[in-house]
Motif scaffolding. Sequence first.
Motif, PDB file in Angstrom:
ATOM      1  N   VAL A 183       0.818  -1.219   0.000  1.00  0.00           N
ATOM      2  CA  VAL A 183       0.000   0.000   0.000  1.00  0.00           C
ATOM      3  C   VAL A 183       0.854   1.273   0.000  1.00  0.00           C
ATOM      4  CG1 VAL A 183      -1.868  -1.120   1.317  1.00  0.00           C
ATOM      5  CG2 VAL A 183      -0.189   0.306   2.525  1.00  0.00           C
ATOM      6  N   ARG A 184       0.209   2.352  -0.400  1.00  0.00           N
ATOM      7  CA  ARG A 184       0.746   3.700  -0.203  1.00  0.00           C
ATOM      8  C   ARG A 184      -0.240   4.476   0.658  1.00  0.00           C
ATOM      9  NH1 ARG A 184       2.256   6.315  -5.790  1.00  0.00           N
ATOM     10  NH2 ARG A 184       2.387   8.142  -4.444  1.00  0.00           N
ATOM     11  N   PHE A 185       0.329   5.305   1.510  1.00  0.00           N
ATOM     12  CA  PHE A 185      -0.496   6.137   2.386  1.00  0.00           C
ATOM     13  C   PHE A 185      -0.639   7.499   1.728  1.00  0.00           C
ATOM     14  CE2 PHE A 185       1.927   3.175   5.108  1.00  0.00           C
ATOM     15  CZ  PHE A 185       0.858   2.401   5.523  1.00  0.00           C
ATOM     16  N   ALA A 186      -1.853   7.821   1.292  1.00  0.00           N
ATOM     17  CA  ALA A 186      -2.040   9.008   0.457  1.00  0.00           C
ATOM     18  C   ALA A 186      -2.576  10.206   1.227  1.00  0.00           C
ATOM     19  CB  ALA A 186      -2.986   8.671  -0.697  1.00  0.00           C
ATOM     20  N   GLU A 187      -3.439   9.950   2.190  1.00  0.00           N
ATOM     21  CA  GLU A 187      -4.091  11.052   2.897  1.00  0.00           C
ATOM     22  C   GLU A 187      -4.109  10.766   4.388  1.00  0.00           C
ATOM     23  OE1 GLU A 187      -5.051  13.775   1.408  1.00  0.00           O
ATOM     24  OE2 GLU A 187      -4.923  13.079  -0.686  1.00  0.00           O
ATOM     25  N   MET A 188      -4.207  11.835   5.172  1.00  0.00           N
ATOM     26  CA  MET A 188      -4.267  11.656   6.614  1.00  0.00           C
ATOM     27  C   MET A 188      -5.665  11.215   7.047  1.00  0.00           C
ATOM     28  SD  MET A 188      -1.885  14.640   8.191  1.00  0.00           S
ATOM     29  CE  MET A 188      -2.391  15.989   7.132  1.00  0.00           C
ATOM     30  N   VAL A 189      -5.689  10.444   8.111  1.00  0.00           N
ATOM     31  CA  VAL A 189      -6.945   9.947   8.685  1.00  0.00           C
ATOM     32  C   VAL A 189      -7.022  10.453  10.120  1.00  0.00           C
ATOM     33  CG1 VAL A 189      -8.217   7.857   9.334  1.00  0.00           C
ATOM     34  CG2 VAL A 189      -6.846   7.879   7.228  1.00  0.00           C
ATOM     35  N   ARG A 190      -8.201  10.953  10.503  1.00  0.00           N
ATOM     36  CA  ARG A 190      -8.348  11.542  11.838  1.00  0.00           C
ATOM     37  C   ARG A 190      -9.406  10.799  12.652  1.00  0.00           C
ATOM     38  NH1 ARG A 190      -7.159  15.516   8.264  1.00  0.00           N
ATOM     39  NH2 ARG A 190      -5.470  16.908   8.882  1.00  0.00           N
ATOM     40  N   PRO A 191      -9.361  10.948  13.962  1.00  0.00           N
ATOM     41  CA  PRO A 191     -10.424  10.361  14.782  1.00  0.00           C
ATOM     42  C   PRO A 191     -11.778  10.843  14.265  1.00  0.00           C
ATOM     43  CG  PRO A 191      -8.678  11.207  16.180  1.00  0.00           C
ATOM     44  CD  PRO A 191      -8.349  11.650  14.786  1.00  0.00           C
ATOM     45  N   GLY A 192     -12.751   9.968  14.244  1.00  0.00           N
ATOM     46  CA  GLY A 192     -14.082  10.297  13.721  1.00  0.00           C
ATOM     47  C   GLY A 192     -14.261   9.862  12.283  1.00  0.00           C
ATOM     48  N   ASP A 193     -13.144   9.674  11.558  1.00  0.00           N
ATOM     49  CA  ASP A 193     -13.260   9.236  10.166  1.00  0.00           C
ATOM     50  C   ASP A 193     -13.776   7.794  10.110  1.00  0.00           C
ATOM     51  OD1 ASP A 193     -12.384  11.650   9.201  1.00  0.00           O
ATOM     52  OD2 ASP A 193     -10.373  10.976   8.649  1.00  0.00           O
ATOM     53  N   VAL A 194     -14.592   7.542   9.104  1.00  0.00           N
ATOM     54  CA  VAL A 194     -15.134   6.194   8.882  1.00  0.00           C
ATOM     55  C   VAL A 194     -14.528   5.664   7.588  1.00  0.00           C
ATOM     56  CG1 VAL A 194     -17.218   4.834   8.439  1.00  0.00           C
ATOM     57  CG2 VAL A 194     -17.303   6.779  10.036  1.00  0.00           C
ATOM     58  N   LEU A 195     -13.766   4.594   7.697  1.00  0.00           N
ATOM     59  CA  LEU A 195     -13.114   4.030   6.508  1.00  0.00           C
ATOM     60  C   LEU A 195     -13.884   2.817   5.985  1.00  0.00           C
ATOM     61  CD1 LEU A 195      -9.280   4.256   7.283  1.00  0.00           C
ATOM     62  CD2 LEU A 195     -10.861   6.014   6.463  1.00  0.00           C
ATOM     63  N   THR A 196     -13.964   2.755   4.682  1.00  0.00           N
ATOM     64  CA  THR A 196     -14.585   1.613   4.009  1.00  0.00           C
ATOM     65  C   THR A 196     -13.543   0.993   3.087  1.00  0.00           C
ATOM     66  OG1 THR A 196     -16.731   2.716   4.065  1.00  0.00           O
ATOM     67  CG2 THR A 196     -16.495   0.903   2.503  1.00  0.00           C
ATOM     68  N   CYS A 197     -13.408  -0.330   3.187  1.00  0.00           N
ATOM     69  CA  CYS A 197     -12.436  -1.044   2.356  1.00  0.00           C
ATOM     70  C   CYS A 197     -13.154  -1.567   1.109  1.00  0.00           C
ATOM     71  CB  CYS A 197     -11.833  -2.209   3.130  1.00  0.00           C
ATOM     72  SG  CYS A 197     -11.028  -1.712   4.657  1.00  0.00           S
ATOM     73  N   ARG A 198     -12.528  -1.353  -0.023  1.00  0.00           N
ATOM     74  CA  ARG A 198     -13.095  -1.825  -1.293  1.00  0.00           C
ATOM     75  C   ARG A 198     -11.993  -2.436  -2.137  1.00  0.00           C
ATOM     76  NH1 ARG A 198     -18.079   0.915  -2.167  1.00  0.00           N
ATOM     77  NH2 ARG A 198     -18.260   2.789  -0.891  1.00  0.00           N
ATOM     78  N   ALA A 199     -12.394  -3.271  -3.091  1.00  0.00           N
ATOM     79  CA  ALA A 199     -11.403  -3.913  -3.972  1.00  0.00           C
ATOM     80  C   ALA A 199     -12.036  -4.283  -5.304  1.00  0.00           C
ATOM     81  CB  ALA A 199     -10.831  -5.162  -3.306  1.00  0.00           C
ATOM     82  N   ARG A 200     -11.177  -4.410  -6.279  1.00  0.00           N
ATOM     83  CA  ARG A 200     -11.551  -4.897  -7.609  1.00  0.00           C
ATOM     84  C   ARG A 200     -10.549  -5.955  -8.034  1.00  0.00           C
ATOM     85  NH1 ARG A 200     -13.250   0.343  -9.452  1.00  0.00           N
ATOM     86  NH2 ARG A 200     -11.082   0.963  -9.624  1.00  0.00           N
ATOM     87  N   VAL A 201     -11.005  -6.910  -8.816  1.00  0.00           N
ATOM     88  CA  VAL A 201     -10.110  -7.963  -9.309  1.00  0.00           C
ATOM     89  C   VAL A 201      -9.274  -7.406 -10.450  1.00  0.00           C
ATOM     90  CG1 VAL A 201      -9.958 -10.253 -10.339  1.00  0.00           C
ATOM     91  CG2 VAL A 201     -11.772  -9.743  -8.681  1.00  0.00           C
ATOM     92  N   LYS A 202      -7.959  -7.541 -10.310  1.00  0.00           N
ATOM     93  CA  LYS A 202      -7.056  -7.019 -11.338  1.00  0.00           C
ATOM     94  C   LYS A 202      -6.559  -8.142 -12.250  1.00  0.00           C
ATOM     95  CE  LYS A 202      -3.160  -3.816 -11.430  1.00  0.00           C
ATOM     96  NZ  LYS A 202      -2.208  -3.094 -10.571  1.00  0.00           N
ATOM     97  N   ALA A 203      -6.329  -9.316 -11.676  1.00  0.00           N
ATOM     98  CA  ALA A 203      -5.873 -10.466 -12.474  1.00  0.00           C
ATOM     99  C   ALA A 203      -6.286 -11.752 -11.771  1.00  0.00           C
ATOM    100  CB  ALA A 203      -4.361 -10.422 -12.643  1.00  0.00           C
ATOM    101  N   LEU A 204      -6.500 -12.764 -12.578  1.00  0.00           N
ATOM    102  CA  LEU A 204      -6.878 -14.086 -12.056  1.00  0.00           C
ATOM    103  C   LEU A 204      -6.075 -15.107 -12.811  1.00  0.00           C
ATOM    104  CD1 LEU A 204     -10.791 -14.059 -12.164  1.00  0.00           C
ATOM    105  CD2 LEU A 204      -9.420 -14.514 -10.135  1.00  0.00           C
ATOM    106  N   GLU A 205      -5.454 -16.040 -12.100  1.00  0.00           N
ATOM    107  CA  GLU A 205      -4.813 -17.138 -12.816  1.00  0.00           C
ATOM    108  C   GLU A 205      -4.842 -18.396 -11.982  1.00  0.00           C
ATOM    109  OE1 GLU A 205      -0.336 -17.111 -13.141  1.00  0.00           O
ATOM    110  OE2 GLU A 205      -0.623 -15.068 -12.422  1.00  0.00           O
ATOM    111  N   GLN A 206      -4.908 -19.495 -12.667  1.00  0.00           N
ATOM    112  CA  GLN A 206      -4.913 -20.789 -11.989  1.00  0.00           C
ATOM    113  C   GLN A 206      -3.480 -21.288 -11.973  1.00  0.00           C
ATOM    114  OE1 GLN A 206      -8.031 -21.956 -11.018  1.00  0.00           O
ATOM    115  NE2 GLN A 206      -6.924 -23.441  -9.771  1.00  0.00           N
ATOM    116  N   ASP A 207      -2.948 -21.591 -10.808  1.00  0.00           N
ATOM    117  CA  ASP A 207      -1.632 -22.235 -10.808  1.00  0.00           C
ATOM    118  C   ASP A 207      -1.683 -23.460  -9.905  1.00  0.00           C
ATOM    119  OD1 ASP A 207      -1.190 -21.418  -8.184  1.00  0.00           O
ATOM    120  OD2 ASP A 207       0.150 -19.785  -8.729  1.00  0.00           O
ATOM    121  N   ALA A 208      -0.537 -24.104  -9.757  1.00  0.00           N
ATOM    122  CA  ALA A 208      -0.504 -25.384  -9.038  1.00  0.00           C
ATOM    123  C   ALA A 208      -1.054 -25.241  -7.620  1.00  0.00           C
ATOM    124  CB  ALA A 208       0.918 -25.913  -9.010  1.00  0.00           C
TER     125      ALA A 208
END
Lengths: 144, 134
Positions: free
Chosen positions: A90-115
């Motif tokens: 990760v990179r830390f881009a912005e400051m976070v303060r008490p009271g802030d509500v964070l939501t985690c989100r994600a998108r699939v960038k790559a998928l591969e089948q391996d052993a």
Amino acid sequence: MSDTLTTHLSPRELSVGSALPELRKEAITKLQLVKYAGASGDYNLIHTDDETARRVGLDGVIAHGMLSMAFLGEYLCWLTGPTSIRRLTVRFAEMVRPGDVLTCRARVKALEQDAGGQRMTLELWAEDQRAQQVTFGEAEVVTS
Amino acid sequence: MSDVSVLRELIGRQSDEVLVEVERGAIRKFAEAVGDTTEACIRGDIAPPTFPTTIRIPIPGLTFDLARVLHGGQEYRFERPILAGDRLRCRTRLRDVYQREGRLGAMTFLIIELEGRSEDGEPVFSGRSTVIVR
């Protein structure tokens, strides 16, 4: 390690670009920052003492960047289980303060089948209540 | 400690190896502070993925004024999860130092690596921190 069974997605139903379910965290509190300082060993007082924070030009204490990364770590555990994680960057881009509500989100960038199973690269981030990405990056998980 | 040429001389310098015993209570305390709802972490069986941040090993000669440093980024890689009871041989190393123009003028970037091996020497995890000195 039965937690791998209680995950929140089934990689077989995913494709590149799929948005994953979000995880919303409770509002960050000053008490949480004190606990996190103790648990992590990061005693930099800009996270726990307003006076110190003001002395370095901040309005008041700011959250540890690593706390938002920990939220993303929890998010990965929630998505695919704690034994699935191979990398989290990760990179830390912005400051976070008490009271802030964070939501985690994600998108699939790559998928591969391996052993070892299904390897998935995710683009993921934590955003605050203003929809600003405060911490963002990439993760690799392997699910069987 | 922000003079780049002085810092660059420290590139490659590493800490001694430290044996870290991963305690169940430390995992639980960390998970509790984060509000982590992962059952295996709440029980203290498996360490959350950012738990290696608790492993803080100074590099000789490298000191910071905490008021002047920012954590720019962090990476962790895992060969396997970290488990309660693990005894990990850990070491930190200053990998790189460089200067870059940023929003706040010239800033110095330090890349600090952490590695953890099992007692048999098998790699378990590694970390890479980007620290910015204003």
